[in-house]
Enzyme design. Structure first.
Site, mmCIF file in Angstrom:
data_model
loop_
_atom_site.group_PDB
_atom_site.id
_atom_site.type_symbol
_atom_site.label_atom_id
_atom_site.label_comp_id
_atom_site.label_asym_id
_atom_site.label_seq_id
_atom_site.Cartn_x
_atom_site.Cartn_y
_atom_site.Cartn_z
ATOM 1 N N HIS A 169 22.249 4.233 -13.267
ATOM 2 C CA HIS A 169 23.431 3.794 -12.538
ATOM 3 C C HIS A 169 23.116 2.616 -11.633
ATOM 4 O O HIS A 169 23.886 2.316 -10.715
ATOM 5 C CB HIS A 169 24.014 4.972 -11.754
ATOM 6 C CG HIS A 169 24.481 6.060 -12.667
ATOM 7 N ND1 HIS A 169 25.783 6.170 -13.106
ATOM 8 C CD2 HIS A 169 23.792 7.062 -13.282
ATOM 9 C CE1 HIS A 169 25.882 7.204 -13.927
ATOM 10 N NE2 HIS A 169 24.678 7.752 -14.050
ATOM 11 N N GLU A 222 -1.873 -5.341 -10.838
ATOM 12 C CA GLU A 222 -3.066 -5.897 -10.199
ATOM 13 C C GLU A 222 -4.175 -6.152 -11.232
ATOM 14 O O GLU A 222 -4.992 -7.058 -11.062
ATOM 15 C CB GLU A 222 -3.561 -4.912 -9.127
ATOM 16 C CG GLU A 222 -4.309 -5.590 -7.997
ATOM 17 C CD GLU A 222 -4.505 -4.674 -6.788
ATOM 18 O OE1 GLU A 222 -3.497 -4.289 -6.156
ATOM 19 O OE2 GLU A 222 -5.655 -4.326 -6.488
ATOM 20 N N LYS A 229 -6.299 -10.527 2.040
ATOM 21 C CA LYS A 229 -7.115 -9.734 2.979
ATOM 22 C C LYS A 229 -7.887 -10.688 3.889
ATOM 23 O O LYS A 229 -7.943 -10.505 5.104
ATOM 24 C CB LYS A 229 -8.130 -8.869 2.214
ATOM 25 C CG LYS A 229 -7.586 -7.585 1.608
ATOM 26 C CD LYS A 229 -8.739 -6.715 1.073
ATOM 27 C CE LYS A 229 -8.253 -5.436 0.418
ATOM 28 N NZ LYS A 229 -9.302 -4.528 -0.012
HETATM 29 O O1 PA5 Z 1 -7.288 -1.548 -6.811
HETATM 30 C C1 PA5 Z 1 -7.806 -2.037 -5.821
HETATM 31 O O2 PA5 Z 1 -9.004 -2.357 -5.783
HETATM 32 C C2 PA5 Z 1 -7.007 -2.259 -4.558
HETATM 33 O O3 PA5 Z 1 -5.675 -2.001 -4.722
HETATM 34 C C3 PA5 Z 1 -7.548 -1.363 -3.455
HETATM 35 O O4 PA5 Z 1 -7.408 -0.026 -3.828
HETATM 36 C C4 PA5 Z 1 -6.809 -1.599 -2.131
HETATM 37 O O5 PA5 Z 1 -6.841 -2.955 -1.796
HETATM 38 C C5 PA5 Z 1 -7.485 -0.792 -1.028
HETATM 39 O O6 PA5 Z 1 -8.843 -1.108 -0.961
HETATM 40 P P1 PA5 Z 1 -9.892 -0.149 -0.300
HETATM 41 O O7 PA5 Z 1 -9.931 1.120 -1.066
HETATM 42 O O8 PA5 Z 1 -11.173 -0.901 -0.379
HETATM 43 O O9 PA5 Z 1 -9.442 0.058 1.103
#
Ligand code: PA5
Length: 470
Positions: free
Chosen positions: A323, A294, A437
């Site tokens: 494996h 990410e 989202k």
């Molecule tokens: O790293 C990030 O920002 C995302 O992966 C969030 O952790 C994830 O989308 C969840 O978001 P939130 O903590 O706002 O619910």
């Protein structure tokens, strides 16, 4: 005085001397040394602003830690189950640290041996999974930790709505004593609801994004409830931060790891395989995958040029995946860097007994330990990859403790931040995730998302001839 051991990063098998022309020559290495120094400088200049708040977490949370420890003690006394409601960065860290530092069959242990509530992390909205939770918890003895930085993520908030509704129906005004909220101080709805309802609340500090949040209350509170020494976890993270305080590739392990991966990406290694040789570290690979994927998978760079960069993170478990995946890694395309995570000293030793003396091809195992076997298999896989000219490196943990896990968490966060500097991208945003989202909000009719709903409606309709079924 306690003797704190440090993790080691070994990148011999990234070098030309070990894997031939696929590896890094000494000329290229010298160039990396100087570009690494510049990357370090650039990153250090950005610290203290923007989304780099996670760098200070190891040393700036004294009051928060006291509050966490006090609350955790009460939870441990009053409840039998602790359920995290969260997703992505609000779930993967707590899961990874639980797996690393608690008994591997924690929830199956008898209460007297467990010494902490059972632990569940609900990081999906599969209705069957949600329903099944109610079959294994006793609501009266369960506390829910809702974790969301934005305070508005559909998955987490829908779980929260289901849970609070059930709690209110069961306990009326006492429902709030079963909820602890971890969220942003100002943004999102959860903080408002928490104030209205009087939930105990922990704050995710400014400058700390989801996937960089394990060392704030997002991760520290669940860990403390589980009885993990969070001060040692933070000390480990701080020790790694200090070990990485200079822009010298030869002494800064996270900088070295980032520089080498960056070089590998430039040579077409588009996949990073994370392969711990310990069940306790299995979910560290999951956490790493989100952090790396990410943070680095971006369409544009800081100059708004289209770059479409990133490296696909893949999790594997040694020896299990020897494996299933290692054949591909050894003989398939030259598009991967494999990172092993090994452990010098596992928390116990299991001997393989001599049972069938008459079968030498089995009895050769007898007298050895599973510890020796798993270590030998890691060395053997490293040997096979290296022989086949595959880039690989190894992170060795002296043991798996809060101190070494703290180091490992900080190592990966720093490696990711440095890699983002090398790629000249914004490491800390996630526009691709936001798009999904927003599309979800639109599909479920949230106010203010009509334009997005129209955009979705006007997408090309599916060609039925491309859908095959019985
Ligand atoms: O790293 C990030 O920002 C995302 O992966 C969030 O952790 C994830 O989308 C969840 O978001 P939130 O903590 O706002 O619910």
């Amino acid at each position: 005085m306690q003797n704190f051991k440090t993790i080691r990063f070994d990148y011999n098998n990234m070098m030309l001397d070990y894997i031939g022309e696929e590896g890094i020559s000494s000329n290229e290495y010298d160039k990396l040394v100087s570009s690494a120094s510049a990357a370090h400088e650039k990153f250090m200049q950005s610290c203290g602003s923007g989304m780099t708040g996670w760098m200070s977490l190891p040393y700036n949370q004294e009051d928060v830690v006291s509050d966490i420890l006090k609350t955790a003690k009460e939870i441990r006394q009053d409840f039998d189950a602790f359920v995290v409601l969260g997703i992505g960065g609000s779930a993967l860290g707590p899961m990874a640290v639980f797996q690393a530092l608690c008994h591997l069959r924690h929830n199956d242990l008898q209460k007297s041996k467990r010494k902490a509530p059972k632990f569940y992390v609900e990081d999906n909205i599969d209705p069957e999974r949600m329903n099944s939770l109610f079959d294994v918890i006793d609501l009266k003895k369960t506390v829910f930790n809702v974790i969301t930085k934005s305070g508005s993520t559909s998955e987490t908030m829908s779980q929260f709505l289901i849970i609070i509704d059930v709690l209110k129906k069961a306990f009326g005004s006492d429902a709030s004593s079963h909820i602890i909220a971890t969220t942003d101080e100002k943004n999102g709805n959860l903080i408002k609801i928490a104030k209205d309802e009087g939930f105990k609340t922990f704050i995710i500090p400014d400058g700390v994004g989801g996937r960089f949040s394990e060392l704030c209350p997002v991760g520290l509170f669940p860990a403390a409830v589980l009885g993990i020494d969070i001060k040692l976890l933070l000390k480990g993270a701080n020790d790694m931060r200090l070990a990485c305080s200079k822009g010298e590739l030869r002494t800064n392990p996270a900088l070295a790891a980032a520089a080498l991966q960056y070089y590998a990406m430039s040579r077409g290694k588009s996949i990073s395989v994370m392969m711990p040789y310990a069940d306790s570290l299995k979910l560290m690979a999951d956490w790493y995958c989100q952090l790396w994927g990410e943070s680095l998978g971006k369409a544009t760079d800081n100059l708004a040029q289209t770059v479409n960069v990133g490296q696909t993170p893949v999790k594997a478990l040694g020896v299990t995946d020897q494996h299933s995946q290692v054949q591909l890694y050894t003989e398939g395309p030259f598009d991967k860097v494999v990172t092993f995570i090994g452990v010098d000293k596992y928390r116990c030793e299991v001997e393989i007994p001599l049972v069938y003396d008459q079968y030498p091809s089995v009895s050769f195992l007898s007298g050895h330990t599973l510890n020796e076997l798993i270590t030998a298999e890691m060395i053997a896989t490293e040997f096979a990859l290296t022989k086949n000219k595959r880039m690989n490196n190894t992170i060795m943990l002296p043991d798996v403790t809060p101190h070494t896990i703290g180091q490992l968490l900080m190592f990966f966060m720093l490696e990711t931040a440095y890699a983002g500097v090398f790629l000249n991208i914004n490491t800390f945003d996630q526009p691709g995730v936001e798009e999904g989202k927003n599309a979800t909000y639109a599909l479920l009719g949230r106010n203010g998302y009509a334009e997005k709903a129209n955009e979705i409606k006007s997408r090309p309709s599916k060609n039925q001839s491309f859908i095959v079924g019985l």
